[in-house]
Structures are given as C-alpha cells and as structure tokens.
Scaffold this motif. Structure first.
Motif, PDB file in Angstrom:
ATOM      1  N   PRO A  88      -5.145  -9.548 -16.454  1.00  0.00           N
ATOM      2  CA  PRO A  88      -5.822  -8.641 -15.513  1.00  0.00           C
ATOM      3  C   PRO A  88      -7.327  -8.807 -15.489  1.00  0.00           C
ATOM      4  O   PRO A  88      -7.938  -8.746 -14.427  1.00  0.00           O
ATOM      5  CB  PRO A  88      -5.411  -7.252 -16.023  1.00  0.00           C
ATOM      6  CG  PRO A  88      -4.128  -7.476 -16.764  1.00  0.00           C
ATOM      7  CD  PRO A  88      -4.236  -8.842 -17.353  1.00  0.00           C
ATOM      8  N   VAL A  89      -7.961  -9.019 -16.671  1.00  0.00           N
ATOM      9  CA  VAL A  89      -9.415  -9.136 -16.685  1.00  0.00           C
ATOM     10  C   VAL A  89      -9.860 -10.386 -15.934  1.00  0.00           C
ATOM     11  O   VAL A  89     -10.757 -10.361 -15.107  1.00  0.00           O
ATOM     12  CB  VAL A  89      -9.935  -9.160 -18.141  1.00  0.00           C
ATOM     13  CG1 VAL A  89     -11.448  -9.426 -18.157  1.00  0.00           C
ATOM     14  CG2 VAL A  89      -9.627  -7.837 -18.836  1.00  0.00           C
ATOM     15  N   PRO A 109      -7.437   1.604 -13.937  1.00  0.00           N
ATOM     16  CA  PRO A 109      -6.706   2.858 -13.993  1.00  0.00           C
ATOM     17  C   PRO A 109      -5.214   2.616 -14.046  1.00  0.00           C
ATOM     18  O   PRO A 109      -4.717   1.587 -13.604  1.00  0.00           O
ATOM     19  CB  PRO A 109      -7.100   3.553 -12.671  1.00  0.00           C
ATOM     20  CG  PRO A 109      -7.480   2.432 -11.768  1.00  0.00           C
ATOM     21  CD  PRO A 109      -8.099   1.396 -12.640  1.00  0.00           C
ATOM     22  N   ARG A 110      -4.525   3.587 -14.588  1.00  0.00           N
ATOM     23  CA  ARG A 110      -3.077   3.493 -14.663  1.00  0.00           C
ATOM     24  C   ARG A 110      -2.490   3.480 -13.252  1.00  0.00           C
ATOM     25  O   ARG A 110      -2.864   4.273 -12.402  1.00  0.00           O
ATOM     26  CB  ARG A 110      -2.538   4.690 -15.445  1.00  0.00           C
ATOM     27  CG  ARG A 110      -1.038   4.623 -15.664  1.00  0.00           C
ATOM     28  CD  ARG A 110      -0.587   5.811 -16.489  1.00  0.00           C
ATOM     29  NE  ARG A 110       0.851   5.781 -16.675  1.00  0.00           N
ATOM     30  CZ  ARG A 110       1.511   6.712 -17.351  1.00  0.00           C
ATOM     31  NH1 ARG A 110       0.854   7.728 -17.897  1.00  0.00           N
ATOM     32  NH2 ARG A 110       2.811   6.624 -17.487  1.00  0.00           N
ATOM     33  N   ARG A 111      -1.552   2.579 -13.000  1.00  0.00           N
ATOM     34  CA  ARG A 111      -0.982   2.424 -11.662  1.00  0.00           C
ATOM     35  C   ARG A 111       0.315   3.208 -11.544  1.00  0.00           C
ATOM     36  O   ARG A 111       1.147   3.188 -12.445  1.00  0.00           O
ATOM     37  CB  ARG A 111      -0.699   0.945 -11.387  1.00  0.00           C
ATOM     38  CG  ARG A 111      -1.942   0.070 -11.387  1.00  0.00           C
ATOM     39  CD  ARG A 111      -1.559  -1.389 -11.348  1.00  0.00           C
ATOM     40  NE  ARG A 111      -2.738  -2.246 -11.292  1.00  0.00           N
ATOM     41  CZ  ARG A 111      -2.685  -3.560 -11.376  1.00  0.00           C
ATOM     42  NH1 ARG A 111      -1.537  -4.176 -11.528  1.00  0.00           N
ATOM     43  NH2 ARG A 111      -3.791  -4.269 -11.320  1.00  0.00           N
ATOM     44  N   ALA A 150      -1.958   3.089   8.585  1.00  0.00           N
ATOM     45  CA  ALA A 150      -2.007   1.710   8.088  1.00  0.00           C
ATOM     46  C   ALA A 150      -2.970   1.581   6.917  1.00  0.00           C
ATOM     47  O   ALA A 150      -2.683   0.878   5.931  1.00  0.00           O
ATOM     48  CB  ALA A 150      -2.401   0.761   9.216  1.00  0.00           C
ATOM     49  N   VAL A 151      -4.105   2.266   6.998  1.00  0.00           N
ATOM     50  CA  VAL A 151      -5.082   2.215   5.905  1.00  0.00           C
ATOM     51  C   VAL A 151      -4.511   2.849   4.644  1.00  0.00           C
ATOM     52  O   VAL A 151      -4.674   2.328   3.537  1.00  0.00           O
ATOM     53  CB  VAL A 151      -6.389   2.929   6.321  1.00  0.00           C
ATOM     54  CG1 VAL A 151      -7.311   3.115   5.119  1.00  0.00           C
ATOM     55  CG2 VAL A 151      -7.106   2.132   7.407  1.00  0.00           C
ATOM     56  N   ARG A 152      -3.821   3.966   4.783  1.00  0.00           N
ATOM     57  CA  ARG A 152      -3.218   4.623   3.618  1.00  0.00           C
ATOM     58  C   ARG A 152      -2.166   3.732   2.959  1.00  0.00           C
ATOM     59  O   ARG A 152      -2.056   3.670   1.735  1.00  0.00           O
ATOM     60  CB  ARG A 152      -2.587   5.956   4.025  1.00  0.00           C
ATOM     61  CG  ARG A 152      -3.586   7.104   4.076  1.00  0.00           C
ATOM     62  CD  ARG A 152      -2.891   8.448   4.111  1.00  0.00           C
ATOM     63  NE  ARG A 152      -2.264   8.730   5.387  1.00  0.00           N
ATOM     64  CZ  ARG A 152      -0.986   8.983   5.554  1.00  0.00           C
ATOM     65  NH1 ARG A 152      -0.157   8.979   4.523  1.00  0.00           N
ATOM     66  NH2 ARG A 152      -0.503   9.251   6.756  1.00  0.00           N
ATOM     67  N   ILE A 153      -1.393   3.047   3.789  1.00  0.00           N
ATOM     68  CA  ILE A 153      -0.366   2.146   3.250  1.00  0.00           C
ATOM     69  C   ILE A 153      -1.025   1.013   2.455  1.00  0.00           C
ATOM     70  O   ILE A 153      -0.608   0.695   1.328  1.00  0.00           O
ATOM     71  CB  ILE A 153       0.504   1.574   4.380  1.00  0.00           C
ATOM     72  CG1 ILE A 153       1.321   2.698   5.034  1.00  0.00           C
ATOM     73  CG2 ILE A 153       1.436   0.491   3.849  1.00  0.00           C
ATOM     74  CD1 ILE A 153       1.982   2.284   6.335  1.00  0.00           C
ATOM     75  N   GLN A 154      -2.063   0.412   3.025  1.00  0.00           N
ATOM     76  CA  GLN A 154      -2.738  -0.681   2.331  1.00  0.00           C
ATOM     77  C   GLN A 154      -3.413  -0.192   1.056  1.00  0.00           C
ATOM     78  O   GLN A 154      -3.420  -0.894   0.032  1.00  0.00           O
ATOM     79  CB  GLN A 154      -3.765  -1.320   3.254  1.00  0.00           C
ATOM     80  CG  GLN A 154      -3.147  -2.061   4.430  1.00  0.00           C
ATOM     81  CD  GLN A 154      -4.203  -2.556   5.401  1.00  0.00           C
ATOM     82  OE1 GLN A 154      -4.843  -3.573   5.181  1.00  0.00           O
ATOM     83  NE2 GLN A 154      -4.386  -1.835   6.489  1.00  0.00           N
ATOM     84  N   SER A 155      -3.957   1.018   1.097  1.00  0.00           N
ATOM     85  CA  SER A 155      -4.585   1.582  -0.093  1.00  0.00           C
ATOM     86  C   SER A 155      -3.571   1.799  -1.205  1.00  0.00           C
ATOM     87  O   SER A 155      -3.840   1.530  -2.378  1.00  0.00           O
ATOM     88  CB  SER A 155      -5.269   2.910   0.269  1.00  0.00           C
ATOM     89  OG  SER A 155      -5.847   3.509  -0.867  1.00  0.00           O
ATOM     90  N   SER A 156      -2.383   2.261  -0.831  1.00  0.00           N
ATOM     91  CA  SER A 156      -1.349   2.495  -1.838  1.00  0.00           C
ATOM     92  C   SER A 156      -0.885   1.187  -2.466  1.00  0.00           C
ATOM     93  O   SER A 156      -0.449   1.167  -3.620  1.00  0.00           O
ATOM     94  CB  SER A 156      -0.161   3.228  -1.214  1.00  0.00           C
ATOM     95  OG  SER A 156       0.560   2.389  -0.329  1.00  0.00           O
ATOM     96  N   ALA A 158      -2.896  -1.407  -2.953  1.00  0.00           N
ATOM     97  CA  ALA A 158      -4.003  -2.083  -3.628  1.00  0.00           C
ATOM     98  C   ALA A 158      -3.873  -2.033  -5.150  1.00  0.00           C
ATOM     99  O   ALA A 158      -4.349  -2.923  -5.850  1.00  0.00           O
ATOM    100  CB  ALA A 158      -5.332  -1.469  -3.198  1.00  0.00           C
ATOM    101  N   GLY A 159      -3.214  -0.987  -5.658  1.00  0.00           N
ATOM    102  CA  GLY A 159      -3.065  -0.871  -7.098  1.00  0.00           C
ATOM    103  C   GLY A 159      -1.904  -1.632  -7.671  1.00  0.00           C
ATOM    104  O   GLY A 159      -1.685  -1.623  -8.880  1.00  0.00           O
ATOM    105  N   GLY A 160      -1.141  -2.301  -6.829  1.00  0.00           N
ATOM    106  CA  GLY A 160       0.039  -3.023  -7.299  1.00  0.00           C
ATOM    107  C   GLY A 160       1.150  -2.053  -7.651  1.00  0.00           C
ATOM    108  O   GLY A 160       1.220  -0.939  -7.129  1.00  0.00           O
TER     109      GLY A 160
END
Length: 413
Positions: A88-89, A109-111, A150-156, A158-160
């Motif tokens: 990850p680093v 942060p914890r995903r 669409a933005v909310r979906i992509q944001s969700s 982003a954390g994997g």
C-alpha cells in the motif's frame, strides 16, 4: 519490436480511434489527478506500433483507468515497480508520481467493504431518476442529481474493498448515471454539455469492462453529433454501434445501431444506403429476443421503433408515412412515458402541418402543451412545436383555429 496487437484489439472492442483514446486518457488523468492530461495521438501511435513497450507514470495510470486492467494485460511489459506496487505505501507513492495527486503519508483509513446490497441500493436511486426523466425530461434537476449519484459511486469505490463483480457493477452504474445526465442535457438541447458528461462516461464503461455500457455511451455521442447537425459524425458513431460486440450478439442492439445509421444517412441525402440500413434495422428488430432488456434500452420498444422510423421518413420527405408511424407510436406508447408522448405528438403536429393540414396540426400542437408537465425542460419538444408554427405561418392561413394557435404558441415555444 512489433506492433501491440492486444492494445489494438481492446481499442477495437471499445470503438476507440487513436485520437479518441488520447482524449479518454486525458479525461481519466484529470479525474485521477485534478489536472488535464497531455496525452497526444502520437503517444498512442507509439503505444500501438511498439515504440513504447513499458508505459510509465501518468501514461501507465491513464491506460489502466481507461481499460480497467493492468498494462500487462494490454500487451505491455509491466512497470519495474510492479512488485512494490502491491504494497500500500509503494502503491500510494506510484499514484502520486503518476497523477500529481497529493496523498497523506499517514496510515490509510480503514476501508469499509462494498457489497451487493450497496450496488442494489444505488441502482434503486438510478432507476428512480430514470423514471423521473421519462416523465418530465430535460430537467436540470435530474441532470444534476445523476451527476451527483455518479460522483458518490466513484467516491465509494476510491477506497477499494469490493469484489471484482461488485466493482464492475458499480462502475457500470456510474457510467449509466453519467449517461442519464447526458441524455437530460440532450433533451434540453445542450449537446456540448452532454458531450462533457459522455467524456466521463466512456472511461467508466471501460473500467466496468461492459460492452452494453460502452454501446450506450456511443449511442448518446451519436445523438449529440446529430443535434449539432454533424450528420457525418453521427453516421460514423452509428457505425461503431452496429459493429460493436454487443450488437453482434444481441439483435436489439444491432437494430438500434442500424436505425441510428439509417437516420444519419437520410440526413446526408444518401437515400439508397439509408433505405438499406432501415431494412437491416427492421430485420434485426424482428429477431430481437423476448427477454427483459437492461433499463436504459427498454425504451426501444415497438412504439419507439415506429417513432424513430417516423424521423427517418421525415428526413426523406415522406410526411404521410411519417404521420402513419407516429399514430402507431402514440397508440402503443406506455402511459408513464409522458415526455416521449409529448415529443412524438409534437412531431405528429409537424407532419400534419407539412402536409397542409394546418387546422389539424394546430389542434394536435395544442394537445402537446396540455401534456407537458410544468417542470419539463424538454426543449426538443418545444423546438419541434416552434418549427410547426413556422410551417403553418408560411402557408398564410387565415383559419381561426390555426391563427389562434399561432398566437397562443408564442407564449411557450
């Protein structure tokens, strides 16, 4: 040093030219890093002809974003940092170098893991917006809400923390929501705004690795070209649709591609080729499977086939046949598709006016205004009525019904 046939094949699957891939890579880089990309067609040529065997940095990040897979799956040598990128680093360091995005050095942060219930919930929001659009059409509120979804979906994402199946579903949903925003802009006769949305939708469809999503983007791109009166570009877009893998697999998609192509060719005055394309659209539509199609293409029903056929006959100057098709459409269109019913009634009014039936056209046009909901932003409909008024005025009619409607319509077209 040989050509990269794998990349060429993937570009063919998505219907991407060298210029289009460069544009989509730049869009992806801006999404990832917040600043425009500088990928050119020459960059893409070097990727295709084998001059670049190991893309690095921003080029690598852009390719992976557009195609939704590692560059090694596109026929390239993997980055020399690939072993480190699993950590990850090191992965965060790679993304900083590739996109210019500032990433905190603190522990990530914890995903929270995304599951099928999340995908289903977000799809429910999308389906509700789709129903609202079918009712009113062209409303900026719907366009903005679709973009926000669409933005909310992509944001969700982003954390994997999602399985490959769920991740692909979510990217497909983000693409579909962005296409819905684009179609709302098309209905509001804002093709440039729609094009901006579609520039974002195509990479999302690529990340979903979903041929139906890619097809939908090309369908809407074709409509923006048509609205800008660039019918040659519209015909080229329709060619991509009808030759896509999903069209080769499903006759419903093949039919819509041929129908779009027929309409573009008719507007280019290529009558013989247009009639041939219409014949292919009819044959493919007759072969379409009876199973329930995806949400967005469910509009392409027998009533919609007749409506799009009416546009075709109008472009060829056969207004009698166009009117016949529109009557068939209006007798079969579902009651909840208020926007489309108003739009096709407006086209019926125009077909009647062009045949000299000015009083009948005026009466039909008046019905359209009664159908439109107060919130409607469907400028396609009001524009059609404005053209109808011009046709009636040009006849010099003194018929009371027509004269009354001409004056009345000035207030809302």
């Amino acid at each position: 040093m040989g050509a990269n046939v794998i990349l060429k094949g993937r570009m063919g699957e998505l219907g991407l030219t060298q210029d289009e891939l460069a544009r989509q890579m730049n869009v992806a880089l801006e999404e990832l890093g917040g600043r425009p990309g500088d990928v050119s067609a020459r960059t893409v040529r070097n990727l295709l002809n084998g001059s670049t065997r190991r893309p690095i940095g921003r080029t690598c990040a852009a390719l992976e974003a557009v195609f939704g897979c590692p560059v090694s799956a596109l026929g390239f040598d993997p980055p020399r940092t690939a072993a480190q990128a699993e950590d990850p680093v090191h992965r965060r360091t790679f993304l900083v170098a590739a996109t210019g995005t500032a990433v905190a050095a603190a522990t990530p942060p914890r995903r929270s893991r995304l599951g099928q219930s999340d995908a289903s919930r977000l799809h429910g929001e999308y389906a509700e917006l789709l129903r609202d659009d079918a009712r009113v059409g062209g409303e900026r509120r719907i366009e903005n809400k679709a973009v926000e979804l669409a933005v909310r979906i992509q944001s969700s994402l982003a954390g994997g923390g999602a399985s490959d199946r769920v991740r692909r579903q979510m990217y497909r949903l983000a693409s579909d929501a962005t296409c819905l925003a684009a179609f709302a802009a098309i209905d509001a006769r804002a093709p440039q705004r729609a094009r901006t949305h579609l520039d974002k939708a195509l990479p999302l469809a690529g990340l979903a690795r979903d041929g139906e999503a890619v097809y939908r983007v090309w369908d809407h791109l074709m409509l923006t070209s048509s609205q800008r009166e660039n019918h040659a570009e519209a015909a080229a877009g329709a060619e991509v649709m009808k030759r896509s893998p999903v069209a080769r697999r499903d006759p419903l998609y093949a039919s819509l591609g041929h129908m779009r192509h027929a309409n573009a060719l008719a507007r280019l005055d290529q009558r013989t080729e247009a009639l041939r394309a219409m014949n292919l659209a009819e044959k493919a539509f007759g072969r379409a499977r009876g199973e329930q199609p995806p949400d967005w293409i469910s509009f392409y029903s027998p009533s919609e086939f007749d409506a799009l056929s009416s546009y075709f006959w109008t472009a060829l100057g056969d207004h009698t046949r166009a009117e016949f098709c529109l009557h068939r459409t209006l007798s079969a269109i579902p009651g909840d598709m208020v926007r489309n019913r108003a739009l096709y009634t407006a086209h019926l009014s125009l077909a009647q006016a062009r045949q000299g039936e000015v009083e009948l056209a005026a009466a039909t046009g008046r019905r359209v205004y009664e159908m439109l909901l107060p919130a409607s932003g469907s400028l396609r409909t009001t524009k059609t009525l404005a053209v109808t008024r011009q046709v009636i005025e040009a006849t010099g009619t003194k018929a009371p019904e027509a004269v009354s409607w001409i004056e009345e319509s000035r207030r809302w077209t």
